[in-house]
Write a protein that holds these residues in place. Structure first.
Motif, PDB file in Angstrom:
ATOM      1  N   ALA A  59       0.853  -1.188   0.000  1.00  0.00           N
ATOM      2  CA  ALA A  59       0.000   0.000   0.000  1.00  0.00           C
ATOM      3  C   ALA A  59       0.889   1.237   0.000  1.00  0.00           C
ATOM      4  O   ALA A  59       1.407   1.662   1.042  1.00  0.00           O
ATOM      5  N   CYS A  62       1.339   4.407   2.530  1.00  0.00           N
ATOM      6  CA  CYS A  62       1.919   4.253   3.865  1.00  0.00           C
ATOM      7  C   CYS A  62       3.315   4.867   3.961  1.00  0.00           C
ATOM      8  O   CYS A  62       3.673   5.463   4.968  1.00  0.00           O
ATOM      9  N   MET A 103      -7.108   1.109  -5.784  1.00  0.00           N
ATOM     10  CA  MET A 103      -7.876   0.628  -4.643  1.00  0.00           C
ATOM     11  C   MET A 103      -8.668   1.717  -3.919  1.00  0.00           C
ATOM     12  O   MET A 103      -9.167   1.490  -2.832  1.00  0.00           O
ATOM     13  N   HIS A 195     -11.246  -4.027   4.147  1.00  0.00           N
ATOM     14  CA  HIS A 195     -10.105  -3.590   4.961  1.00  0.00           C
ATOM     15  C   HIS A 195     -10.587  -3.569   6.400  1.00  0.00           C
ATOM     16  O   HIS A 195     -11.486  -2.810   6.740  1.00  0.00           O
ATOM     17  N   SER A 198      -6.749  -0.330  10.267  1.00  0.00           N
ATOM     18  CA  SER A 198      -5.296  -0.369  10.415  1.00  0.00           C
ATOM     19  C   SER A 198      -4.877  -0.789  11.821  1.00  0.00           C
ATOM     20  O   SER A 198      -5.598  -0.572  12.786  1.00  0.00           O
ATOM     21  N   GLY A 231      -5.344  -4.449   3.974  1.00  0.00           N
ATOM     22  CA  GLY A 231      -4.192  -4.269   4.865  1.00  0.00           C
ATOM     23  C   GLY A 231      -4.656  -4.486   6.290  1.00  0.00           C
ATOM     24  O   GLY A 231      -5.545  -5.288   6.537  1.00  0.00           O
ATOM     25  N   GLY A 232      -4.055  -3.725   7.214  1.00  0.00           N
ATOM     26  CA  GLY A 232      -4.489  -3.824   8.607  1.00  0.00           C
ATOM     27  C   GLY A 232      -3.557  -4.627   9.481  1.00  0.00           C
ATOM     28  O   GLY A 232      -3.670  -4.577  10.710  1.00  0.00           O
ATOM     29  N   PHE A 233      -2.618  -5.366   8.871  1.00  0.00           N
ATOM     30  CA  PHE A 233      -1.691  -6.187   9.660  1.00  0.00           C
ATOM     31  C   PHE A 233      -0.861  -5.264  10.560  1.00  0.00           C
ATOM     32  O   PHE A 233      -0.369  -4.238  10.104  1.00  0.00           O
ATOM     33  N   GLY A 271       0.414  -2.184   4.458  1.00  0.00           N
ATOM     34  CA  GLY A 271       1.223  -0.978   4.470  1.00  0.00           C
ATOM     35  C   GLY A 271       2.080  -1.026   5.724  1.00  0.00           C
ATOM     36  O   GLY A 271       3.259  -1.383   5.688  1.00  0.00           O
ATOM     37  N   TYR A 369       3.289   5.820   7.877  1.00  0.00           N
ATOM     38  CA  TYR A 369       2.481   7.024   8.092  1.00  0.00           C
ATOM     39  C   TYR A 369       3.253   8.109   8.857  1.00  0.00           C
ATOM     40  O   TYR A 369       2.747   8.700   9.800  1.00  0.00           O
TER      41      TYR A 369
END
Ligand SMILES: *Cc1c(COP(=O)(O)O)cnc(C)c1O
Length: 402
Positions: A59, A62, A103, A195, A198, A231-233, A271, A369
């Motif tokens: 992503a 990020c 996306m 998603h 995050s 994402g979100g990991f 990301g 970020y």
């Protein structure tokens, strides 16, 4: 035609140092410096490429720094989750063999057309019938079989997530069914995406989302081209240890199997988990007033997530020359460089009691970020990148910081 000016061989390459001390000694920077760890970025990429049961997209939003993209590309990342034309152009022009995916669920018409016709983007996310019609109209010149309309589903808020993205994007199950059918009717291929939010610390959130996908796919009764688990990991922060990535991959594998998605092309778009640990930040103390420090980066620069997400970061003093720092640690209030009274970090930094003007501080785990969100407010803008060869601070403080 005049000869093209030739860029120096080092163009776009960040200078390399052993560690933060070497950077401080060489540059004596009064400005913030990002310390990238390409080796760590490569390890993170490999963990996804080897462990995730499908295609791994980075992503780009990020951290779009060229040196970050290069490290991930070199480690084998060839697919990129992009959300704007500049991101698509950056990837397409730097890595012609890479594939970009659009996306963002809301896109300008000319942007859709340019992505499709100029950059050959085939995957477009939608979460509303009007957006789907827009995509169909703006790609009408092409062969529809190329186009993959990916329908973004809303998922319920997951416990332990720092941002709930379904509050802004994603459609309900019944709408997703209609969108999938409409995309197929129009001659496109169709996919599903979600998603979970995050920094998601509950692997079960992916299983819950995959159950929703299973219901939607069964109801729609159309052939799916792909399923994108988003994402979100999570990454490790102070007092916020991320569960092992393998638990997420296991949960996703199980969810795919249980909901009838075996054999389908599966994508993920990490990301944060790819880049957070691949970069630290070197900042300088510009004034000390008792227990208050004034430093050269803050919430309008690299550190806005300390406020927006409440993350806490590992820190250490960097004093390459001069007296050895005191053993005793004190807690300091840390003020950012802008004139705004809000520009104070919510986390107190534990540092040697004798920290003084001119000392540097290494702040770890800022790969995600940070530079991507930095503003030019008050004329302060962090933009210097170097690479370093040592292990990240968090890894060295394992069990303590992470
Ligand atoms: C931001 C974003 C990502 C990356 O999320 P992380 O939590 O950093 O992994 C992936 N996909 C989409 C659509 C996003 O908006």
């Amino acid at each position: 035609m005049p000869a093209q000016p030739t860029a120096p061989a080092s163009a776009g390459r960040a200078a390399h140092y052993a560690d933060a001390e070497a950077v401080a000694r060489a540059l004596r920077p009064s400005y913030p410096v990002y310390l990238l760890r390409p080796r760590r970025l490569a390890e993170n990429a490999r963990a996804f490429l080897e462990g995730f049961p499908g295609t791994v997209l980075y992503a780009v939003k990020c951290n779009p720094a060229p040196a970050v993209l290069r490290a991930l590309y070199r480690a084998g990342i060839r697919h990129f989750d992009t959300a704007s034309l500049p991101e698509i152009a950056q990837i397409a022009e730097t890595y012609p063999d890479a594939q970009t995916y659009f996306m963002h669920p809301v896109k300008g018409r000319a942007v859709i057309r340019t992505a499709y016709e100029v950059y050959g983007v085939q995957h477009f996310v939608v979460d509303h019938p009007s957006e789907l019609e827009k995509v169909l109209e703006e790609t009408a010149q092409g062969r529809r079989e190329d186009l993959v309309v990916v329908v973004r589903l809303a998922t319920p808020p997951a416990a332990g997530t720092l941002y709930h993205l379904a509050a802004k994007f994603g459609c309900a199950e019944s709408e997703a069914v209609a969108l999938l059918r409409r995309a197929r009717e129009a001659g496109c291929r169709a996919g599903l995406a979600f998603h979970v939010g995050s920094q998601c610390r509950t692997p079960g959130a992916y299983g819950t989302a995959l159950e929703i996908c299973g219901r939607v796919a069964a109801e729609a009764g159309v052939e799916l081209a792909c399923l994108d688990v988003g994402g979100g990991f999570p990454a490790d922060y102070v007092e916020m240890v991320a569960p092992e990535l393998s638990l997420y991959f296991e949960e996703i594998r199980r969810g795919l199997e249980h909901n009838g998605f075996s054999g389908l092309e599966v994508l993920c778009e990490p990301g944060r988990a790819l880049v957070a640990s691949g970069c630290s930040l070197l900042i300088q103390v510009q004034l000390r007033k008792d227990a208050r420090l004034y430093v050269n980066d803050g919430i309008y620069g690299s550190l806005s997530e300390m406020v927006d997400a409440g993350i806490r970061l590992p820190v250490r003093l960097v004093r390459p020359d001069g007296p050895a720092p005191a053993d005793e640690l004190h807690e300091f209030v840390v003020n950012g460089p802008t004139c705004d009274s809000l520009d104070v970090l919510p986390q107190r930094f534990a540092l040697p009691a004798d920290v003084r003007e001119g000392d540097w501080i290494e702040v770890d785990q800022v790969g995600a970020y940070s530079n991507a969100l930095a503003t030019h407010f008050n004329g302060f803008y962090p933009e210097t990148f170097v690479t370093v060869g040592d292990a990240p601070l968090a890894a060295r403080m394992e069990g303590h910081a992470a």
